[in-house]
Motif scaffolding. Sequence first.
Motif, mmCIF file in Angstrom:
data_model
loop_
_atom_site.group_PDB
_atom_site.id
_atom_site.type_symbol
_atom_site.label_atom_id
_atom_site.label_comp_id
_atom_site.label_asym_id
_atom_site.label_seq_id
_atom_site.Cartn_x
_atom_site.Cartn_y
_atom_site.Cartn_z
ATOM 1 N N LYS A 2 1.007 -1.060 0.061
ATOM 2 C CA LYS A 2 -0.299 -0.215 0.209
ATOM 3 C C LYS A 2 1.032 1.210 -0.096
ATOM 4 O O LYS A 2 1.911 1.838 0.634
ATOM 5 N N GLN A 8 -7.732 6.584 2.817
ATOM 6 C CA GLN A 8 -7.956 5.396 3.369
ATOM 7 C C GLN A 8 -9.154 6.215 3.767
ATOM 8 O O GLN A 8 -9.973 7.384 3.947
ATOM 9 N N TYR A 9 -10.439 4.708 3.174
ATOM 10 C CA TYR A 9 -11.843 5.549 3.198
ATOM 11 C C TYR A 9 -12.658 4.902 4.948
ATOM 12 O O TYR A 9 -11.254 4.069 4.812
ATOM 13 N N LEU A 10 -13.421 5.487 4.714
ATOM 14 C CA LEU A 10 -14.167 4.520 6.113
ATOM 15 C C LEU A 10 -14.241 3.375 5.954
ATOM 16 O O LEU A 10 -14.197 2.117 6.821
ATOM 17 N N LEU A 11 -14.765 2.402 4.904
ATOM 18 C CA LEU A 11 -15.224 1.260 4.887
ATOM 19 C C LEU A 11 -13.711 0.476 4.265
ATOM 20 O O LEU A 11 -14.242 -0.894 3.528
ATOM 21 N N ASP A 12 -12.998 0.886 4.165
ATOM 22 C CA ASP A 12 -11.478 0.466 3.650
ATOM 23 C C ASP A 12 -10.623 -0.970 5.124
ATOM 24 O O ASP A 12 -10.705 -1.523 4.244
ATOM 25 N N ASN A 13 -11.214 -0.022 6.226
ATOM 26 C CA ASN A 13 -10.823 -1.108 7.062
ATOM 27 C C ASN A 13 -11.844 -2.321 7.602
ATOM 28 O O ASN A 13 -13.051 -1.723 7.599
ATOM 29 N N PRO A 14 -11.761 -3.579 7.607
ATOM 30 C CA PRO A 14 -12.691 -4.441 8.064
ATOM 31 C C PRO A 14 -13.206 -4.264 8.987
ATOM 32 O O PRO A 14 -14.539 -4.988 9.564
ATOM 33 N N ARG A 15 -12.309 -3.542 10.476
ATOM 34 C CA ARG A 15 -13.048 -3.401 11.412
ATOM 35 C C ARG A 15 -14.302 -2.364 11.418
ATOM 36 O O ARG A 15 -15.263 -3.151 12.200
ATOM 37 N N ASN A 16 -13.800 -1.689 10.531
ATOM 38 C CA ASN A 16 -15.897 -1.415 10.635
ATOM 39 C C ASN A 16 -16.294 -1.632 9.826
ATOM 40 O O ASN A 16 -17.411 -1.471 9.859
ATOM 41 N N ARG A 19 -18.656 -3.210 12.392
ATOM 42 C CA ARG A 19 -19.191 -2.923 13.276
ATOM 43 C C ARG A 19 -20.070 -2.093 12.664
ATOM 44 O O ARG A 19 -21.457 -2.338 13.095
#
Length: 86
Positions: A2, A8-16, A19
């Motif tokens: 990367k 980085q967008y909000l839904l790029d993180n699998p944790r978000n 949630r």
Amino acid sequence: MKDPEEKQYLLDNPRNVARLLRGFYAVCGLLFVLDFIIHRHTIHPWEQLPGFYAIFGFVAFVLLVLVAKLMRKLLMRREDYYNVDE
């Protein structure tokens, strides 16, 4: 690898995403429980069944997808529709 400068967008993180899904499931569960508690003024007797609108919405969605698949067979054009030599 990367790029550190890549935004980085909000839904790029699998944790978000996890949630968001947990919140969605919690709201769905809460609405289903409230369906037993809150009195609804209905017209038809089948509307009084617990979870009626959830089941109705799911069945309507499935039917919509199946009808759309059938319509696609009738309405779809060839891939080279715009490249036809006249």
